[in-house]
Design a protein around this motif. Structure first.
Motif, PDB file in Angstrom:
ATOM      1  N   THR A  93       0.758  -1.336   0.108  1.00  0.00           N
ATOM      2  CA  THR A  93       0.261  -0.070   0.027  1.00  0.00           C
ATOM      3  C   THR A  93       0.878   1.314  -0.050  1.00  0.00           C
ATOM      4  OG1 THR A  93      -1.718  -1.079   1.021  1.00  0.00           O
ATOM      5  CG2 THR A  93      -1.806   1.324   1.301  1.00  0.00           C
ATOM      6  N   LEU A  94       1.697   1.387   0.831  1.00  0.00           N
ATOM      7  CA  LEU A  94       2.808   2.451   0.893  1.00  0.00           C
ATOM      8  C   LEU A  94       3.477   2.888  -0.245  1.00  0.00           C
ATOM      9  CD1 LEU A  94       4.067   2.162   4.647  1.00  0.00           C
ATOM     10  CD2 LEU A  94       2.242   3.913   3.732  1.00  0.00           C
ATOM     11  N   LEU A  95       4.073   1.682  -0.699  1.00  0.00           N
ATOM     12  CA  LEU A  95       4.901   1.823  -2.212  1.00  0.00           C
ATOM     13  C   LEU A  95       3.778   2.409  -3.111  1.00  0.00           C
ATOM     14  CD1 LEU A  95       7.432   1.941  -3.666  1.00  0.00           C
ATOM     15  CD2 LEU A  95       7.156  -0.537  -4.093  1.00  0.00           C
ATOM     16  N   SER A  96       2.735   1.758  -3.315  1.00  0.00           N
ATOM     17  CA  SER A  96       1.885   1.953  -4.283  1.00  0.00           C
ATOM     18  C   SER A  96       1.242   3.547  -4.195  1.00  0.00           C
ATOM     19  CB  SER A  96       0.527   1.015  -4.289  1.00  0.00           C
ATOM     20  OG  SER A  96      -0.385   1.205  -5.193  1.00  0.00           O
ATOM     21  N   LEU A  97       0.878   4.009  -3.234  1.00  0.00           N
ATOM     22  CA  LEU A  97       0.411   5.094  -2.865  1.00  0.00           C
ATOM     23  C   LEU A  97       1.667   6.169  -3.255  1.00  0.00           C
ATOM     24  CD1 LEU A  97      -1.382   7.421  -1.875  1.00  0.00           C
ATOM     25  CD2 LEU A  97      -0.525   7.073   0.453  1.00  0.00           C
ATOM     26  N   LEU A  98       2.757   5.959  -2.885  1.00  0.00           N
ATOM     27  CA  LEU A  98       3.845   6.793  -3.217  1.00  0.00           C
ATOM     28  C   LEU A  98       3.980   6.762  -4.842  1.00  0.00           C
ATOM     29  CD1 LEU A  98       6.466   8.559  -2.680  1.00  0.00           C
ATOM     30  CD2 LEU A  98       7.776   6.259  -2.512  1.00  0.00           C
ATOM     31  N   LEU A  99       4.153   5.959  -5.506  1.00  0.00           N
ATOM     32  CA  LEU A  99       4.274   5.920  -6.819  1.00  0.00           C
ATOM     33  C   LEU A  99       3.181   6.523  -7.616  1.00  0.00           C
ATOM     34  CD1 LEU A  99       6.480   2.626  -7.516  1.00  0.00           C
ATOM     35  CD2 LEU A  99       7.205   5.291  -7.270  1.00  0.00           C
ATOM     36  N   MET A 100       2.110   6.011  -7.146  1.00  0.00           N
ATOM     37  CA  MET A 100       0.774   6.787  -7.961  1.00  0.00           C
ATOM     38  C   MET A 100       0.738   8.311  -7.638  1.00  0.00           C
ATOM     39  SD  MET A 100      -2.490   3.892  -7.683  1.00  0.00           S
ATOM     40  CE  MET A 100      -2.525   4.132  -5.881  1.00  0.00           C
ATOM     41  N   GLU A 101       1.151   8.668  -6.798  1.00  0.00           N
ATOM     42  CA  GLU A 101       1.164  10.175  -6.396  1.00  0.00           C
ATOM     43  C   GLU A 101       2.146  10.841  -7.294  1.00  0.00           C
ATOM     44  OE1 GLU A 101       0.409  14.046  -5.069  1.00  0.00           O
ATOM     45  OE2 GLU A 101      -0.666  12.223  -5.355  1.00  0.00           O
ATOM     46  N   ALA A 121       3.359  -1.499  -8.298  1.00  0.00           N
ATOM     47  CA  ALA A 121       3.930  -1.008  -7.008  1.00  0.00           C
ATOM     48  C   ALA A 121       3.593  -1.900  -5.767  1.00  0.00           C
ATOM     49  CB  ALA A 121       3.841   0.548  -6.787  1.00  0.00           C
ATOM     50  N   HIS A 122       2.343  -2.113  -6.018  1.00  0.00           N
ATOM     51  CA  HIS A 122       1.784  -2.898  -4.622  1.00  0.00           C
ATOM     52  C   HIS A 122       2.225  -3.969  -4.756  1.00  0.00           C
ATOM     53  CE1 HIS A 122      -1.143  -3.148  -1.681  1.00  0.00           C
ATOM     54  NE2 HIS A 122      -1.395  -4.828  -1.872  1.00  0.00           N
TER      55      HIS A 122
END
Length: 173
Positions: A93-101, A121-122
């Motif tokens: 979740t954290l890596l996904s949020l960072l890369l999506m942003e 990323a997830h």
């Protein structure tokens, strides 16, 4: 008639709460899907559709709040808090949020691209977290197949988000 800031905030937080509740239901519902293969719990990630929507509508800060609620509720209702499953999901979740942003801010990606980026990323974050917890780099052998699955699943979540965003933007006006 002009709306007050309090009306706008109330509407925003209400929509955020509804999206979080729907995301929890989608995530828990995916646990019930009979999948043709059991690859590390690979799922379509339909709840990520709502993360994409939140990023576009509310930005990073409120999407972080949305994900905090979602992750904690799913942890409480499914994996348990601070269990290996919870921590692995949190890593994704954290890596996904960072890369999506980062992708959203760059304006180089449509919601479709953000969906694929988030899914990849997830999966990467989950494998990295699992490898760290289990102290085994062998888990990275699963990553190519998971990244391949990120493409159709990410396109699906991005497509749904892309279709829903104009409607939700009108609702928020």
């Amino acid at each position: 008639m002009m709306r007050s800031s309090a009306d706008t905030n109330t509407k925003t937080y209400l929509l955020l709460a509804l999206l979080a509740a729907l995301a929890v239901l989608l995530r828990l519902g995916e646990n019930l899907l009979p999948l043709p293969m059991q690859l590390g719990g690979a799922r379509p990630g339909l709840a990520n559709t709502l993360t994409i929507i939140c990023l576009y509508l509310f930005g990073l800060r409120l999407t972080g709040l949305f994900l905090t609620v979602r992750v904690l509720l799913v942890g409480l209702l499914s994996t348990g808090l601070l269990t290996p499953g919870f921590l692995i999901g949190l890593g994704g979740t954290l890596l996904s949020l960072l890369l999506m942003e980062l992708g959203r801010r760059s304006q180089a990606f449509s919601p479709y691209g953000i969906g694929v980026l988030g899914a990849a990323a997830h999966n990467t974050g989950q494998i990295a977290a699992a490898a760290l917890l289990m102290q085994s780099a062998a888990l990275f052998e699963l990553l190519p197949l998971l990244l391949l699955l990120s493409l159709p699943f990410g396109l699906l979540t991005g497509a749904i988000a892309g279709k829903a965003l104009p409607l939700l933007r009108r609702l928020l006006r």
